[in-house]
Design a protein around this motif. Structure first.
Motif, mmCIF file in Angstrom:
data_model
loop_
_atom_site.group_PDB
_atom_site.id
_atom_site.type_symbol
_atom_site.label_atom_id
_atom_site.label_comp_id
_atom_site.label_asym_id
_atom_site.label_seq_id
_atom_site.Cartn_x
_atom_site.Cartn_y
_atom_site.Cartn_z
ATOM 1 N N GLY A 100 0.799 -1.232 0.000
ATOM 2 C CA GLY A 100 0.000 0.000 0.000
ATOM 3 C C GLY A 100 0.826 1.272 0.000
ATOM 4 O O GLY A 100 0.278 2.374 0.136
ATOM 5 N N TYR A 101 2.148 1.156 -0.186
ATOM 6 C CA TYR A 101 2.997 2.358 -0.152
ATOM 7 C C TYR A 101 2.684 3.334 -1.293
ATOM 8 O O TYR A 101 2.709 4.555 -1.109
ATOM 9 N N ALA A 102 2.418 2.795 -2.503
ATOM 10 C CA ALA A 102 2.201 3.686 -3.654
ATOM 11 C C ALA A 102 0.937 4.516 -3.439
ATOM 12 O O ALA A 102 0.932 5.743 -3.634
ATOM 13 N N THR A 103 -0.131 3.858 -3.007
ATOM 14 C CA THR A 103 -1.395 4.569 -2.795
ATOM 15 C C THR A 103 -1.244 5.581 -1.667
ATOM 16 O O THR A 103 -1.711 6.722 -1.771
ATOM 17 N N GLU A 104 -0.560 5.179 -0.596
ATOM 18 C CA GLU A 104 -0.374 6.083 0.557
ATOM 19 C C GLU A 104 0.429 7.334 0.156
ATOM 20 O O GLU A 104 0.048 8.460 0.490
ATOM 21 N N ALA A 105 1.503 7.115 -0.591
ATOM 22 C CA ALA A 105 2.335 8.247 -1.022
ATOM 23 C C ALA A 105 1.570 9.116 -2.023
ATOM 24 O O ALA A 105 1.624 10.352 -1.964
ATOM 25 N N ALA A 106 0.836 8.468 -2.938
ATOM 26 C CA ALA A 106 0.101 9.231 -3.954
ATOM 27 C C ALA A 106 -0.955 10.115 -3.311
ATOM 28 O O ALA A 106 -1.186 11.241 -3.750
ATOM 29 N N ARG A 107 -1.607 9.630 -2.253
ATOM 30 C CA ARG A 107 -2.622 10.458 -1.578
ATOM 31 C C ARG A 107 -1.992 11.727 -1.013
ATOM 32 O O ARG A 107 -2.572 12.800 -1.083
ATOM 33 N N ALA A 108 -0.792 11.597 -0.454
ATOM 34 C CA ALA A 108 -0.113 12.782 0.089
ATOM 35 C C ALA A 108 0.246 13.743 -1.048
ATOM 36 O O ALA A 108 0.118 14.962 -0.907
ATOM 37 N N ALA A 109 0.672 13.181 -2.187
ATOM 38 C CA ALA A 109 1.023 14.031 -3.334
ATOM 39 C C ALA A 109 -0.227 14.723 -3.881
ATOM 40 O O ALA A 109 -0.186 15.907 -4.241
ATOM 41 N N LEU A 110 -1.352 13.997 -3.930
ATOM 42 C CA LEU A 110 -2.602 14.598 -4.422
ATOM 43 C C LEU A 110 -3.049 15.722 -3.482
ATOM 44 O O LEU A 110 -3.461 16.795 -3.937
ATOM 45 N N ALA A 111 -2.955 15.479 -2.174
ATOM 46 C CA ALA A 111 -3.333 16.525 -1.208
ATOM 47 C C ALA A 111 -2.463 17.762 -1.416
ATOM 48 O O ALA A 111 -2.962 18.897 -1.409
ATOM 49 N N PHE A 112 -1.171 17.554 -1.656
ATOM 50 C CA PHE A 112 -0.262 18.680 -1.914
ATOM 51 C C PHE A 112 -0.708 19.425 -3.181
ATOM 52 O O PHE A 112 -0.751 20.655 -3.211
ATOM 53 N N GLY A 113 -1.061 18.651 -4.211
ATOM 54 C CA GLY A 113 -1.457 19.263 -5.488
ATOM 55 C C GLY A 113 -2.739 20.074 -5.376
ATOM 56 O O GLY A 113 -2.839 21.179 -5.912
#
Ligand SMILES: CC(C)(COP(=O)(O)OP(=O)(O)OC[C@H]1O[C@@H](n2cnc3c(N)ncnc32)[C@H](O)[C@@H]1OP(=O)(O)O)[C@@H](O)C(=O)NCCC(=O)NCCS
Length: 188
Positions: free
Chosen positions: A108-121
């Motif tokens: 689940g690392y990719a999804t977890e990291a992507a959510r943080a990147a989306l929140a930043f975006g």
């Protein structure tokens, strides 16, 4: 100004360090990781790739961050936001992307990291939409897009202009996430 560092439950998305180079090169040299890319990268190509990623951070203030587990150890891959350099019906745009060492798939690392990147975006860059794309048969990556709530419409499918005509990886799917669809349930 130093570039942003993002934190999730298990990961830090941080700027790249010179000491990350061996892990980054190993990632790009692994045929399993690069199955849906035209080729693996040798050490020189990975060094160029790292320079491009750092250049992207210098130009835009964001990019594909190195993923460092909070529990320590070497980086497990990269994830983040990027501005594609080719032209297509959906560009200019910002994409969310990921590449993990195969030893770290299924956590689940990719999804977890992507959510943080989306929140930043959405929250810091104030973007109205973030897209993601991959070759049609990259089902693992498509599953990440779907877990993130991104939407695929067949009308958005496209031929990647950077991949030669007739190449089996040329046909791509595009997923979109409008700002309003990234809800509180996504918060990490
Ligand atoms: C695409 C890629 C990042 C997906 O990795 P992944 O590990 O499948 O995706 P996630 O990190 O979101 O993990 C989700 C999986 O972990 C499992 N999982 C285990 N523990 C979990 C946890 N605590 N939280 C969430 N998911 C967890 C999920 O059930 C899911 O498994 P499933 O797909 O078998 O159902 C990876 O395959 C990869 O790096 N591929 C090569 C590079 C690439 O193609 N990049 C994309 C180019 S567009």
């Amino acid at each position: 100004m130093p570039h942003a560092e993002l934190r999730t439950k298990r990961l830090v998305l941080r700027p790249w360090r010179d000491e990350d180079m061996p892990a980054f090169a190993a990632l790009n040299a692994d045929p399993r990781v690069m199955e849906f890319f035209p080729k693996t990268y040798d050490a020189a190509e990975s060094a160029e790739g790292m320079a491009r990623i750092r250049g992207h951070f210098a130009t835009h203030g964001f990019g594909l961050w190195a993923l460092q587990p909070l529990e320590g150890g070497p980086i497990v891959g990269m994830a983040g936001l990027a501005v594609p350099h080719f032209q297509a019906h959906f560009t200019p745009c910002v994409e969310v992307g990921w590449r993990l060492a195969s030893a770290h798939w299924g956590k689940g690392y990719a999804t977890e990291a992507a959510r943080a990147a989306l929140a930043f975006g959405f929250e810091r860059l104030n973007l109205n939409e973030i897209v993601s794309f991959t070759t049609v048969h990259n089902l693992r990556s498509r599953r990440v897009m779907e877990r993130l709530g991104m939407l695929h419409t067949p009308d958005d499918d496209f031929m990647h202009p950077g991949i030669p005509d007739g190449h089996p990886l040329r046909a791509h799917v595009l997923y979109r996430l409008p700002r309003g669809a990234f809800g509180a349930s996504q918060t990490v």
